[in-house]
Every structure is written in C-alpha cells, then in structure tokens.
Design a protein around this motif. Structure first.
Motif, PDB file in Angstrom:
ATOM      1  N   GLN A   2       0.837  -1.197   0.000  1.00  0.00           N
ATOM      2  CA  GLN A   2       0.000   0.000   0.000  1.00  0.00           C
ATOM      3  C   GLN A   2       0.869   1.243   0.000  1.00  0.00           C
ATOM      4  O   GLN A   2       1.962   1.255   0.582  1.00  0.00           O
ATOM      5  CB  GLN A   2      -0.905   0.025   1.236  1.00  0.00           C
ATOM      6  N   LEU A   3       0.356   2.276  -0.660  1.00  0.00           N
ATOM      7  CA  LEU A   3       0.985   3.585  -0.664  1.00  0.00           C
ATOM      8  C   LEU A   3      -0.080   4.600  -0.279  1.00  0.00           C
ATOM      9  O   LEU A   3      -1.161   4.627  -0.874  1.00  0.00           O
ATOM     10  CB  LEU A   3       1.546   3.907  -2.045  1.00  0.00           C
ATOM     11  N   GLN A   4       0.227   5.416   0.711  1.00  0.00           N
ATOM     12  CA  GLN A   4      -0.734   6.389   1.214  1.00  0.00           C
ATOM     13  C   GLN A   4      -0.156   7.790   1.010  1.00  0.00           C
ATOM     14  O   GLN A   4       0.761   8.194   1.727  1.00  0.00           O
ATOM     15  CB  GLN A   4      -1.001   6.138   2.701  1.00  0.00           C
ATOM     16  N   ALA A   5      -0.719   8.523   0.042  1.00  0.00           N
ATOM     17  CA  ALA A   5      -0.269   9.889  -0.216  1.00  0.00           C
ATOM     18  C   ALA A   5      -1.094  10.874   0.597  1.00  0.00           C
ATOM     19  O   ALA A   5      -2.303  10.678   0.789  1.00  0.00           O
ATOM     20  CB  ALA A   5      -0.394  10.201  -1.700  1.00  0.00           C
ATOM     21  N   SER A   6      -0.435  11.921   1.060  1.00  0.00           N
ATOM     22  CA  SER A   6      -1.119  12.949   1.836  1.00  0.00           C
ATOM     23  C   SER A   6      -0.375  14.264   1.703  1.00  0.00           C
ATOM     24  O   SER A   6       0.744  14.306   1.175  1.00  0.00           O
ATOM     25  CB  SER A   6      -1.215  12.528   3.306  1.00  0.00           C
ATOM     26  N   GLY A   7      -0.993  15.329   2.212  1.00  0.00           N
ATOM     27  CA  GLY A   7      -0.324  16.619   2.251  1.00  0.00           C
ATOM     28  C   GLY A   7      -0.818  17.635   1.230  1.00  0.00           C
ATOM     29  O   GLY A   7      -0.342  18.770   1.231  1.00  0.00           O
ATOM     30  N   GLY A   8      -1.733  17.249   0.384  1.00  0.00           N
ATOM     31  CA  GLY A   8      -2.259  18.196  -0.592  1.00  0.00           C
ATOM     32  C   GLY A   8      -3.133  19.254   0.064  1.00  0.00           C
ATOM     33  O   GLY A   8      -3.430  19.197   1.259  1.00  0.00           O
ATOM     34  N   LEU A  10      -5.009  23.537  -0.692  1.00  0.00           N
ATOM     35  CA  LEU A  10      -5.135  24.770  -1.470  1.00  0.00           C
ATOM     36  C   LEU A  10      -4.030  25.732  -1.046  1.00  0.00           C
ATOM     37  O   LEU A  10      -3.860  25.993   0.162  1.00  0.00           O
ATOM     38  CB  LEU A  10      -6.502  25.401  -1.220  1.00  0.00           C
ATOM     39  N   VAL A  11      -3.307  26.257  -2.007  1.00  0.00           N
ATOM     40  CA  VAL A  11      -2.215  27.175  -1.706  1.00  0.00           C
ATOM     41  C   VAL A  11      -2.190  28.273  -2.761  1.00  0.00           C
ATOM     42  O   VAL A  11      -2.587  28.057  -3.910  1.00  0.00           O
ATOM     43  CB  VAL A  11      -0.868  26.400  -1.661  1.00  0.00           C
ATOM     44  N   GLN A  12      -1.739  29.444  -2.359  1.00  0.00           N
ATOM     45  CA  GLN A  12      -1.643  30.562  -3.289  1.00  0.00           C
ATOM     46  C   GLN A  12      -0.410  30.408  -4.186  1.00  0.00           C
ATOM     47  O   GLN A  12       0.562  29.747  -3.798  1.00  0.00           O
ATOM     48  CB  GLN A  12      -1.559  31.879  -2.536  1.00  0.00           C
ATOM     49  N   PRO A  13      -0.450  31.008  -5.369  1.00  0.00           N
ATOM     50  CA  PRO A  13       0.748  30.981  -6.220  1.00  0.00           C
ATOM     51  C   PRO A  13       1.959  31.512  -5.472  1.00  0.00           C
ATOM     52  O   PRO A  13       1.873  32.491  -4.725  1.00  0.00           O
ATOM     53  CB  PRO A  13       0.360  31.914  -7.370  1.00  0.00           C
ATOM     54  N   GLY A  14       3.075  30.816  -5.668  1.00  0.00           N
ATOM     55  CA  GLY A  14       4.288  31.160  -4.952  1.00  0.00           C
ATOM     56  C   GLY A  14       4.446  30.435  -3.630  1.00  0.00           C
ATOM     57  O   GLY A  14       5.518  30.506  -3.015  1.00  0.00           O
ATOM     58  N   GLY A  15       3.406  29.757  -3.200  1.00  0.00           N
ATOM     59  CA  GLY A  15       3.440  29.051  -1.918  1.00  0.00           C
ATOM     60  C   GLY A  15       4.098  27.692  -2.013  1.00  0.00           C
ATOM     61  O   GLY A  15       4.610  27.293  -3.065  1.00  0.00           O
ATOM     62  N   SER A  16       4.074  26.976  -0.887  1.00  0.00           N
ATOM     63  CA  SER A  16       4.741  25.677  -0.785  1.00  0.00           C
ATOM     64  C   SER A  16       3.813  24.647  -0.154  1.00  0.00           C
ATOM     65  O   SER A  16       2.929  24.987   0.642  1.00  0.00           O
ATOM     66  CB  SER A  16       6.002  25.799   0.083  1.00  0.00           C
ATOM     67  N   LEU A  17       4.053  23.410  -0.502  1.00  0.00           N
ATOM     68  CA  LEU A  17       3.398  22.271   0.124  1.00  0.00           C
ATOM     69  C   LEU A  17       4.404  21.129   0.165  1.00  0.00           C
ATOM     70  O   LEU A  17       5.302  21.048  -0.676  1.00  0.00           O
ATOM     71  CB  LEU A  17       2.185  21.805  -0.688  1.00  0.00           C
ATOM     72  N   ARG A  18       4.230  20.236   1.146  1.00  0.00           N
ATOM     73  CA  ARG A  18       5.032  19.016   1.174  1.00  0.00           C
ATOM     74  C   ARG A  18       4.104  17.817   1.150  1.00  0.00           C
ATOM     75  O   ARG A  18       3.274  17.657   2.048  1.00  0.00           O
ATOM     76  CB  ARG A  18       5.929  18.952   2.403  1.00  0.00           C
ATOM     77  N   LEU A  19       4.253  17.014   0.143  1.00  0.00           N
ATOM     78  CA  LEU A  19       3.486  15.784   0.034  1.00  0.00           C
ATOM     79  C   LEU A  19       4.264  14.633   0.659  1.00  0.00           C
ATOM     80  O   LEU A  19       5.487  14.591   0.579  1.00  0.00           O
ATOM     81  CB  LEU A  19       3.182  15.456  -1.426  1.00  0.00           C
ATOM     82  N   SER A  20       3.535  13.710   1.267  1.00  0.00           N
ATOM     83  CA  SER A  20       4.131  12.507   1.835  1.00  0.00           C
ATOM     84  C   SER A  20       3.523  11.285   1.175  1.00  0.00           C
ATOM     85  O   SER A  20       2.357  11.298   0.778  1.00  0.00           O
ATOM     86  CB  SER A  20       3.869  12.441   3.342  1.00  0.00           C
ATOM     87  N   CYS A  21       4.310  10.235   1.089  1.00  0.00           N
ATOM     88  CA  CYS A  21       3.836   8.958   0.558  1.00  0.00           C
ATOM     89  C   CYS A  21       4.381   7.871   1.470  1.00  0.00           C
ATOM     90  O   CYS A  21       5.573   7.543   1.414  1.00  0.00           O
ATOM     91  CB  CYS A  21       4.305   8.764  -0.871  1.00  0.00           C
ATOM     92  N   ALA A  22       3.514   7.347   2.331  1.00  0.00           N
ATOM     93  CA  ALA A  22       3.911   6.321   3.285  1.00  0.00           C
ATOM     94  C   ALA A  22       3.654   4.943   2.686  1.00  0.00           C
ATOM     95  O   ALA A  22       2.547   4.657   2.216  1.00  0.00           O
ATOM     96  CB  ALA A  22       3.122   6.486   4.579  1.00  0.00           C
ATOM     97  N   ALA A  23       4.669   4.106   2.730  1.00  0.00           N
ATOM     98  CA  ALA A  23       4.565   2.769   2.158  1.00  0.00           C
ATOM     99  C   ALA A  23       4.364   1.735   3.254  1.00  0.00           C
ATOM    100  O   ALA A  23       4.907   1.858   4.353  1.00  0.00           O
ATOM    101  CB  ALA A  23       5.820   2.451   1.363  1.00  0.00           C
ATOM    102  N   SER A  24       3.599   0.714   2.943  1.00  0.00           N
ATOM    103  CA  SER A  24       3.445  -0.428   3.843  1.00  0.00           C
ATOM    104  C   SER A  24       3.394  -1.703   3.006  1.00  0.00           C
ATOM    105  O   SER A  24       2.993  -1.683   1.840  1.00  0.00           O
ATOM    106  CB  SER A  24       2.171  -0.301   4.695  1.00  0.00           C
ATOM    107  N   GLY A  25       3.841  -2.779   3.617  1.00  0.00           N
ATOM    108  CA  GLY A  25       3.837  -4.057   2.907  1.00  0.00           C
ATOM    109  C   GLY A  25       5.077  -4.328   2.093  1.00  0.00           C
ATOM    110  O   GLY A  25       5.222  -5.415   1.521  1.00  0.00           O
ATOM    111  N   PHE A  26       5.971  -3.358   2.025  1.00  0.00           N
ATOM    112  CA  PHE A  26       7.245  -3.557   1.344  1.00  0.00           C
ATOM    113  C   PHE A  26       8.239  -2.528   1.867  1.00  0.00           C
ATOM    114  O   PHE A  26       7.841  -1.516   2.440  1.00  0.00           O
ATOM    115  CB  PHE A  26       7.098  -3.446  -0.172  1.00  0.00           C
ATOM    116  N   THR A  27       9.508  -2.803   1.658  1.00  0.00           N
ATOM    117  CA  THR A  27      10.559  -1.880   2.096  1.00  0.00           C
ATOM    118  C   THR A  27      10.822  -0.907   0.971  1.00  0.00           C
ATOM    119  O   THR A  27      11.300  -1.277  -0.099  1.00  0.00           O
ATOM    120  CB  THR A  27      11.827  -2.647   2.467  1.00  0.00           C
ATOM    121  N   LEU A  28      10.522   0.346   1.236  1.00  0.00           N
ATOM    122  CA  LEU A  28      10.477   1.359   0.199  1.00  0.00           C
ATOM    123  C   LEU A  28      11.805   1.533  -0.524  1.00  0.00           C
ATOM    124  O   LEU A  28      11.850   1.686  -1.744  1.00  0.00           O
ATOM    125  CB  LEU A  28      10.001   2.674   0.825  1.00  0.00           C
ATOM    126  N   ASP A  29      12.917   1.485   0.207  1.00  0.00           N
ATOM    127  CA  ASP A  29      14.188   1.797  -0.448  1.00  0.00           C
ATOM    128  C   ASP A  29      14.721   0.643  -1.294  1.00  0.00           C
ATOM    129  O   ASP A  29      15.772   0.778  -1.920  1.00  0.00           O
ATOM    130  CB  ASP A  29      15.233   2.275   0.560  1.00  0.00           C
TER     131      ASP A  29
END
Length: 117
Positions: A2-8, A10-29
């Motif tokens: 499983q992959l669980q994305a989060s962090g999206g 609404l942001v203004q132009p010029g702004g920042s966001l950080r998305l995360s993707c947490a993995a389970s069931g396998f070793t990501l690296d």
C-alpha cells in the motif's frame, strides 16, 4: 502493498506544500518510487522519481528547481517538497512503486493540490 499519499491542499501561487507517501507491505528503499500528477482533462505525467540503487533523483523539466523529492528509510516514506507553486501545478498527485523498467505497478490513492489565488 500500500501507498498512502497525503499533504495536498489549497495554496496561493508562490506558496509551498510538502506531500508525503507512506509505504506499507514492502521496504520502500528496495524499489524505485515515482511521483506523478494528473490535471483535469490531461494525461497523467511523471513529476519525479528516485532510484533504489543509488538514490538518484530525476525531475520533469516543468518542476526542476522548484520541487525536491526525498526519502526517509526509517519512516518508509518519500516526500515531495513543492516550492514556488504555480497554477499549472494544480493536479491530483500520486505516488507509485516502480518496476525495474520504470513503469508503475502499485499506486497510492492521490492527493489534490490546488494552486489558486
């Protein structure tokens, strides 16, 4: 697997966001992981990817210099730091586990990023 994305959001132009993707069931690296996005009415496109072998990272030209992908092996999570966001970055962002030929075999559920004033 499983992959669980989060962090999206609404942001203004010029702004920042950080998305995360947490993995389970396998070793990501052990695997290459990619970030993709799909804007309304457009095809899904690759944004960035990180290799399993040496951790090298590639970016689409449209985000190079603004987005930074990283991986935290202890948390089994990859991140996408997005700075200087533009309205054209508006899309649903997905993370995916990649096969050795760089095609995706497992997808996260997607997280909406909207850049608007």
């Amino acid at each position: 697997v499983q992959l669980q994305a989060s962090g999206g959001g609404l942001v203004q132009p010029g702004g920042s966001l950080r998305l995360s993707c947490a993995a389970s069931g396998f070793t990501l690296d052990y695997y290459a992981i990619g970030w993709f996005r799909q804007a309304p009415g457009k095809e899904r496109e690759g944004v960035s990817c990180i290799s399993s072998s040496d951790g090298s990272i590639a970016y689409a030209d449209s985000v190079k210099g603004r987005f930074t992908m990283s991986r935290d092996n202890a948390k089994n999570t990859v991140y996408l730091q997005m700075n200087s966001l533009k309205p054209e970055d508006t899309a649903v962002y997905y993370c995916a586990k990649l096969r050795s030929d760089w095609t995706a075999d497992y997808w996260g559920q997607g997280t909406q990023v909207t850049v608007s004033s």
